[in-house]
Design a protein around this motif. Sequence first.
Motif, short mmCIF file in Angstrom:
data_model
loop_
_atom_site.label_atom_id
_atom_site.label_comp_id
_atom_site.label_asym_id
_atom_site.label_seq_id
_atom_site.Cartn_x
_atom_site.Cartn_y
_atom_site.Cartn_z
N TRP A 105 0.84 -1.20 0.00
CA TRP A 105 0.00 0.00 0.00
C TRP A 105 0.88 1.25 0.00
O TRP A 105 2.08 1.17 0.25
N LYS A 106 0.26 2.40 -0.28
CA LYS A 106 1.01 3.66 -0.42
C LYS A 106 0.36 4.78 0.37
O LYS A 106 -0.84 4.79 0.63
N TRP A 107 1.22 5.75 0.70
CA TRP A 107 0.76 7.00 1.32
C TRP A 107 1.21 8.14 0.42
O TRP A 107 2.40 8.33 0.19
N HIS A 108 0.26 8.91 -0.07
CA HIS A 108 0.54 10.08 -0.90
C HIS A 108 0.33 11.32 -0.03
O HIS A 108 -0.79 11.62 0.40
N ASP A 109 1.41 12.02 0.22
CA ASP A 109 1.38 13.18 1.12
C ASP A 109 1.67 14.44 0.31
O ASP A 109 2.72 14.57 -0.31
N PHE A 110 0.72 15.40 0.32
CA PHE A 110 0.84 16.61 -0.49
C PHE A 110 0.58 17.86 0.35
O PHE A 110 -0.02 17.79 1.43
N GLN A 111 1.02 18.98 -0.19
CA GLN A 111 0.65 20.29 0.32
C GLN A 111 -0.26 20.96 -0.70
O GLN A 111 -0.32 20.56 -1.87
N THR A 112 -0.97 21.99 -0.27
CA THR A 112 -1.97 22.62 -1.14
C THR A 112 -1.37 23.12 -2.45
O THR A 112 -1.99 23.03 -3.50
N GLY A 113 -0.15 23.60 -2.43
CA GLY A 113 0.45 24.16 -3.64
C GLY A 113 0.84 23.13 -4.69
O GLY A 113 1.15 23.50 -5.83
N GLN A 114 0.80 21.86 -4.35
CA GLN A 114 1.22 20.82 -5.30
C GLN A 114 0.03 20.37 -6.15
O GLN A 114 -0.36 19.20 -6.16
N ALA A 115 -0.50 21.29 -6.91
CA ALA A 115 -1.71 21.02 -7.70
C ALA A 115 -1.48 19.99 -8.79
O ALA A 115 -2.32 19.11 -9.01
N SER A 116 -0.35 20.07 -9.48
CA SER A 116 -0.10 19.15 -10.60
C SER A 116 0.04 17.71 -10.10
O SER A 116 -0.51 16.78 -10.70
N GLU A 117 0.75 17.53 -8.98
CA GLU A 117 0.90 16.18 -8.42
C GLU A 117 -0.45 15.63 -7.96
O GLU A 117 -0.75 14.45 -8.15
N LEU A 118 -1.26 16.51 -7.36
CA LEU A 118 -2.59 16.08 -6.92
C LEU A 118 -3.46 15.67 -8.10
O LEU A 118 -4.20 14.68 -8.03
N ASN A 119 -3.36 16.41 -9.19
CA ASN A 119 -4.15 16.07 -10.39
C ASN A 119 -3.74 14.72 -10.95
O ASN A 119 -4.59 13.95 -11.44
N GLU A 120 -2.46 14.41 -10.87
CA GLU A 120 -1.99 13.10 -11.35
C GLU A 120 -2.58 11.97 -10.51
O GLU A 120 -3.00 10.94 -11.04
N ILE A 121 -2.62 12.19 -9.20
CA ILE A 121 -3.16 11.15 -8.32
C ILE A 121 -4.65 10.98 -8.53
O ILE A 121 -5.16 9.85 -8.61
N THR A 122 -5.37 12.08 -8.60
CA THR A 122 -6.82 11.98 -8.78
C THR A 122 -7.18 11.36 -10.13
O THR A 122 -8.21 10.72 -10.27
N ALA A 123 -6.29 11.55 -11.12
CA ALA A 123 -6.50 10.91 -12.42
C ALA A 123 -6.24 9.40 -12.33
O ALA A 123 -6.90 8.60 -13.00
N LYS A 124 -5.29 9.03 -11.49
CA LYS A 124 -4.94 7.62 -11.33
C LYS A 124 -6.02 6.87 -10.57
O LYS A 124 -6.29 5.69 -10.84
N TYR A 125 -6.63 7.54 -9.60
CA TYR A 125 -7.71 6.93 -8.81
C TYR A 125 -8.99 7.73 -9.07
O TYR A 125 -9.22 8.78 -8.45
N PRO A 126 -9.84 7.27 -9.96
CA PRO A 126 -11.03 8.04 -10.37
C PRO A 126 -11.94 8.45 -9.22
O PRO A 126 -12.57 9.51 -9.27
N THR A 127 -12.03 7.63 -8.18
CA THR A 127 -12.94 7.97 -7.07
C THR A 127 -12.47 9.20 -6.30
O THR A 127 -13.21 9.75 -5.47
N CYS A 128 -11.22 9.63 -6.54
CA CYS A 128 -10.68 10.80 -5.83
C CYS A 128 -11.13 12.13 -6.43
O CYS A 128 -10.93 13.18 -5.81
N ASN A 129 -11.66 12.10 -7.63
CA ASN A 129 -12.00 13.36 -8.31
C ASN A 129 -12.97 14.20 -7.50
O ASN A 129 -12.74 15.37 -7.22
N ASN A 130 -14.07 13.59 -7.10
CA ASN A 130 -15.08 14.33 -6.33
C ASN A 130 -14.54 14.73 -4.97
O ASN A 130 -14.87 15.78 -4.44
N TRP A 131 -13.71 13.86 -4.40
CA TRP A 131 -13.14 14.15 -3.07
C TRP A 131 -12.34 15.45 -3.10
O TRP A 131 -12.57 16.36 -2.31
#
Length: 312
Positions: free
Chosen positions: A10-36
Motif C-alpha cells: 500500500w502507499k501513502w501520498h502526502d501533499f501540500q496545497t500548492g502541489q496542484a499538478s501532483e494532486l491532479n496526477e493522483i486523482t486521475a490515477k484513482y477516479p474515485t478521488c475526483n469528487n473528493w
Amino acid sequence: MEHTFNEGKWKWHDFQTGQASELNEITAKYPTCNNWYTNIKENQANFLQLNTQTRGEEYIWGSLIYRQDIEEKHEKNIFHFYISNDFFITIDFDFSVLKCNPESVQNQMEQAENGVEGFFILLGEILLNYLKKIDEYEEQLHDLLWKMKEQNNLEILERVYENRHELLIWRNLLIPITELKYIAEEAYGSDINRMSEFSRVATRIERIQMLLNAYQQEIDTMINLEEVVSTHRGNEIMKTLTVMTVLFTPVMAWGALWGMNFKVMPELEWKLGYAMAAALILVSTVGLYIYLRMKGWMGDILKGRKKNSFFK
C-alpha cells in the motif's frame, strides 16, 4: 510525496496545497478521488464522508482539524484525507505540529497491512500529542485548584472559566476523531477490529474521554464551590449591612427627636442634657446589640477571615 510500505502492499501520498499538478496526477490515477478533491480543497472545517457503494472498495474521505489555538478561533491546523485499503492521501498534514519524528511514524507504517491501518497510525500520533497536551492541562488545573483556596478572587474565577473553555476545545477536537472511528467500523466491519493500530486508537480515544470527563467534573465542582462561596459572602455582606443599619437606628431615632424645632423642649435647658442624651443613645445601641446576639442573628459576621479558608 509518495511513500510505499510493507513491500509495496500500500502507499501513502502526502501533499501540500500548492502541489496542484501532483494532486491532479493522483486523482486521475484513482477516479474515485475526483469528487473528493473538488469537495474538500476549500474546506476549513471538520468534514467526514463514507462511500460504500461497491463492496470491498469502501473509502472514507474528509477534513480534520487536528490543532486549535486556545485564544484565537482562526489559528488552527487542518488536513484533508482520503482512505482506502490500497492507499491513503493527505493534504496539508504537518508533522511539526505533533512534535514527533516522521521517520519513526513511517517505520511503524512498514508493519501496517493496508492503507486503512496506516492512516490510523497517523491518527494515533495525533491522539498521542493530545495526551501530552492534556497532561500539561492537568498540571495547570491542579495549580488552579490550590490557588482557589490560597487566594480566591475574581481573577481565579476568570481562570476557572478559561480552563472550562479549553476543556471544551479538547472535546471539540476529539469528537470528529471519535466519529471517524465509528465510520471506519461501519465501512470495514469486524475486520478493522483485528488491526492493532485501530485498537490502539480506540483505546486512546477512551483514555482521553475518561480524562476529559474527570476534568469536567473537577471544573464543575470548582464552579459550584465558587457559587456557594459567592452566595455565602453575598449573604454575609447583606447581613452585615442590615445589622449595621439596625445598630444605628437608636442614633438616628434620638437624633431625629432632638433635631426637632419645637419651642417647648425641656431637655434643651438641662445642664447634663448632652451627657444624658449620649448615655441614652449608647445604652439603646448596646441593648439592641445584646438583643440581636441573644436571638442568634449576629452570626459570625464580625469575626475576621482566616488565611486559607473559604468562609472564615
